[in-house]
Design a protein around this motif. Structure first.
Motif, PDB file in Angstrom:
ATOM      1  N   ASN A 336       0.809  -1.217   0.000  1.00  0.00           N
ATOM      2  CA  ASN A 336       0.000   0.000   0.000  1.00  0.00           C
ATOM      3  C   ASN A 336       0.843   1.268   0.000  1.00  0.00           C
ATOM      4  N   SER A 337       2.032   1.191   0.540  1.00  0.00           N
ATOM      5  CA  SER A 337       2.924   2.346   0.466  1.00  0.00           C
ATOM      6  C   SER A 337       3.303   2.636  -0.978  1.00  0.00           C
ATOM      7  N   GLU A 338       3.681   1.607  -1.725  1.00  0.00           N
ATOM      8  CA  GLU A 338       4.035   1.777  -3.139  1.00  0.00           C
ATOM      9  C   GLU A 338       2.812   2.154  -3.969  1.00  0.00           C
ATOM     10  N   TYR A 339       1.693   1.538  -3.630  1.00  0.00           N
ATOM     11  CA  TYR A 339       0.439   1.805  -4.349  1.00  0.00           C
ATOM     12  C   TYR A 339       0.008   3.262  -4.189  1.00  0.00           C
ATOM     13  N   GLU A 340      -0.009   3.731  -2.944  1.00  0.00           N
ATOM     14  CA  GLU A 340      -0.508   5.081  -2.689  1.00  0.00           C
ATOM     15  C   GLU A 340       0.460   6.156  -3.183  1.00  0.00           C
ATOM     16  N   ASN A 341       1.742   5.938  -3.047  1.00  0.00           N
ATOM     17  CA  ASN A 341       2.719   6.981  -3.374  1.00  0.00           C
ATOM     18  C   ASN A 341       3.181   6.974  -4.825  1.00  0.00           C
ATOM     19  N   ILE A 342       3.148   5.809  -5.472  1.00  0.00           N
ATOM     20  CA  ILE A 342       3.684   5.707  -6.829  1.00  0.00           C
ATOM     21  C   ILE A 342       2.601   5.463  -7.881  1.00  0.00           C
ATOM     22  N   LEU A 343       1.711   4.503  -7.609  1.00  0.00           N
ATOM     23  CA  LEU A 343       0.750   4.086  -8.629  1.00  0.00           C
ATOM     24  C   LEU A 343      -0.548   4.885  -8.616  1.00  0.00           C
ATOM     25  N   LEU A 344      -1.029   5.238  -7.431  1.00  0.00           N
ATOM     26  CA  LEU A 344      -2.306   5.950  -7.358  1.00  0.00           C
ATOM     27  C   LEU A 344      -2.284   7.286  -8.099  1.00  0.00           C
ATOM     28  N   PRO A 345      -1.200   8.074  -8.017  1.00  0.00           N
ATOM     29  CA  PRO A 345      -1.170   9.322  -8.806  1.00  0.00           C
ATOM     30  C   PRO A 345      -1.324   9.065 -10.313  1.00  0.00           C
ATOM     31  N   LYS A 346      -0.744   7.967 -10.792  1.00  0.00           N
ATOM     32  CA  LYS A 346      -0.879   7.633 -12.216  1.00  0.00           C
ATOM     33  C   LYS A 346      -2.313   7.217 -12.539  1.00  0.00           C
ATOM     34  N   ILE A 347      -2.923   6.455 -11.630  1.00  0.00           N
ATOM     35  CA  ILE A 347      -4.317   6.036 -11.823  1.00  0.00           C
ATOM     36  C   ILE A 347      -5.230   7.258 -11.864  1.00  0.00           C
ATOM     37  N   PHE A 348      -4.988   8.217 -10.973  1.00  0.00           N
ATOM     38  CA  PHE A 348      -5.780   9.446 -10.966  1.00  0.00           C
ATOM     39  C   PHE A 348      -5.581  10.232 -12.261  1.00  0.00           C
ATOM     40  N   GLU A 349      -4.360  10.236 -12.748  1.00  0.00           N
ATOM     41  CA  GLU A 349      -4.071  10.956 -13.996  1.00  0.00           C
ATOM     42  C   GLU A 349      -4.842  10.335 -15.157  1.00  0.00           C
ATOM     43  N   TYR A 350      -4.820   9.001 -15.253  1.00  0.00           N
ATOM     44  CA  TYR A 350      -5.530   8.323 -16.335  1.00  0.00           C
ATOM     45  C   TYR A 350      -7.038   8.544 -16.217  1.00  0.00           C
ATOM     46  N   ALA A 351      -7.547   8.483 -14.994  1.00  0.00           N
ATOM     47  CA  ALA A 351      -8.985   8.666 -14.777  1.00  0.00           C
ATOM     48  C   ALA A 351      -9.404  10.087 -15.153  1.00  0.00           C
ATOM     49  N   SER A 352      -8.554  11.070 -14.856  1.00  0.00           N
ATOM     50  CA  SER A 352      -8.869  12.460 -15.149  1.00  0.00           C
ATOM     51  C   SER A 352      -8.873  12.757 -16.654  1.00  0.00           C
ATOM     52  N   ARG A 353      -8.152  11.971 -17.412  1.00  0.00           N
ATOM     53  CA  ARG A 353      -8.135  12.174 -18.868  1.00  0.00           C
ATOM     54  C   ARG A 353      -9.504  11.863 -19.484  1.00  0.00           C
ATOM     55  N   GLY A 354     -10.200  10.909 -18.859  1.00  0.00           N
ATOM     56  CA  GLY A 354     -11.481  10.508 -19.402  1.00  0.00           C
ATOM     57  C   GLY A 354     -11.321   9.563 -20.570  1.00  0.00           C
ATOM     58  N   TYR A 355     -12.430   9.188 -21.152  1.00  0.00           N
ATOM     59  CA  TYR A 355     -12.437   8.260 -22.293  1.00  0.00           C
ATOM     60  C   TYR A 355     -12.129   9.023 -23.569  1.00  0.00           C
ATOM     61  N   GLU A 356     -11.158   8.574 -24.309  1.00  0.00           N
ATOM     62  CA  GLU A 356     -10.755   9.247 -25.553  1.00  0.00           C
ATOM     63  C   GLU A 356     -11.426   8.590 -26.737  1.00  0.00           C
ATOM     64  N   ASN A 357     -12.244   9.338 -27.428  1.00  0.00           N
ATOM     65  CA  ASN A 357     -12.950   8.791 -28.603  1.00  0.00           C
ATOM     66  C   ASN A 357     -12.009   8.674 -29.795  1.00  0.00           C
TER      67      ASN A 357
END
Length: 357
Positions: A336-357
């Motif tokens: 969870n340390s690696e998940y929250e500090n390294i991977l979660l920011p990337k997941i948030f970035e991808y989610a914020s992009r939205g679906y690309e048509n």
């Protein structure tokens, strides 16, 4: 009426039994939260299903997987920019995930910004994706989840042919509460004491309230390794057995459940994030997992609206696993340390992009 009276006179015991069962069925349906009498494994399924069907609980990112991914924390919007809920379920197989996502979407006006499947590559082995009527052994492993996670009507789109007939035979007894909740009711009655009645508690009720408390703290997360304690000998034997099974030969596999999950998510304009979880040391080098690992990366990397992610280390020391499978408390903390500090920011970035048509 006359014929019924005649039948009653000839077979009063049978009629009384039927009437009694009907009355019990009616009473059981009037008792709220009957699932709290069930064992923790069954209750956990009812609980996750209720969350997915609750129109008032909305989350930005949904995470799916099995018992290992269940160790990943979820987050409320009060703690992070986006909310994350962990819908992982242990011992349910990979085929259900598409339909569990569909259950959530059908019950919510607001769609998630992204969905994550935290991958356990062992689940893609052909042996774990066979029809249930053809392989009753895997059905015995998964049925306590699947029968409680979906209604009989929802099973129509999941199965067909002889498999649907097989599932129907399994669902029919479950339509009766006297059968569906038989284990919980029996154990409750066997342990019935005066204080149980006055406090409205039993072992399972207490246990299930604890499950609700733990999973509520981190939006669906619970680390099973905190409960599956193993000594050094059990850890080594569990790891050795798992390694030998995966390295004995190159077991055939299929990405069909993941492909269908991606296809459905994309039909709803939702991006998919594939997250590869760490396993015990050297397991990814076995004949089975090395092939699945390389093919998964090749098949799902660099595709539109699909994001492939790995932990910085995909192999953890064996001592971070209780029995070669579930993370220990220390293993979960590292994860969870690696998940929250390294991977979660990337997941948030991808989610914020939205679906690309």
């Amino acid at each position: 009426m006359a014929s019924f009276i005649l039948f009653f006179k000839k077979s009063p015991a049978f009629v009384i039994a039927v009437v009694f069962i009907i009355l019990v069925e009616i009473v059981l349906r009037l008792i709220p939260n009957l699932e709290y009498l069930e064992t923790g494994g069954s209750f956990f399924t009812y609980y996750k299903r209720a969350i997915a069907e609750d129109k008032n609980q909305n989350y930005n990112i949904l995470l799916y997987g099995d018992s290992r991914s269940l160790s990943l924390k979820g987050f409320s919007k009060a703690k992070k920019d986006l909310s994350v809920y962990n819908f992982s379920l242990p011992a349910a197989g990979p085929r259900y995930v598409e339909f569990f996502l569909k259950k959530y979407i059908q019950n919510h006006k607001e769609k998630p910004k992204a969905v994550v499947w935290a991958i356990d590559m062992e689940q893609f082995q052909i042996a774990k994706n066979q029809r249930f009527d053809a392989n009753k052994e895997i059905w015995q492993t998964y049925k306590h989840r699947l029968l409680n996670l979906f209604s009989y009507e929802e099973s129509f789109e999941q199965y067909s042919g002889f498999e649907l007939l097989f599932i129907t035979k399994e669902y029919i007894p479950n339509l009766f509460y006297t059968f569906k909740f038989r284990i919980g009711i029996r154990e409750f009655l066997n342990g019935l004491k005066l204080e149980t009645i006055t406090k409205k508690e039993s072992f399972h009720i207490t246990q299930n309230n604890m499950i609700v408390k733990l999973t509520s703290q981190n939006n669906g997360q619970i680390n099973l390794g905190d409960f599956f304690l193993a000594d050094e000998k059990q850890r080594k034997e569990g790891y050795k057995g798992l390694f030998e099974a995966l390295d004995k030969e190159e077991n055939p596999f299929t990405f069909s459940p993941l492909e269908k999950f991606v296809s459905y998510a994309h039909s709803e304009k939702i991006p998919v994030i594939i997250l590869v979880l760490p396993k015990a040391d050297k397991l990814y080098s076995t004949k089975t997992l090395s092939k699945i690992y390389s093919e998964l990366k090749k098949e799902f990397s660099d595709k539109k609206n699909i994001y492939y992610l790995e932990f910085p280390e995909v192999s953890y020391p064996v001592n971070l696993f209780g029995e070669g499978i579930h993370y220990t408390t220390e293993g979960s903390e590292k994860l969870n340390s690696e998940y929250e500090n390294i991977l979660l920011p990337k997941i948030f970035e991808y989610a914020s992009r939205g679906y690309e048509n």
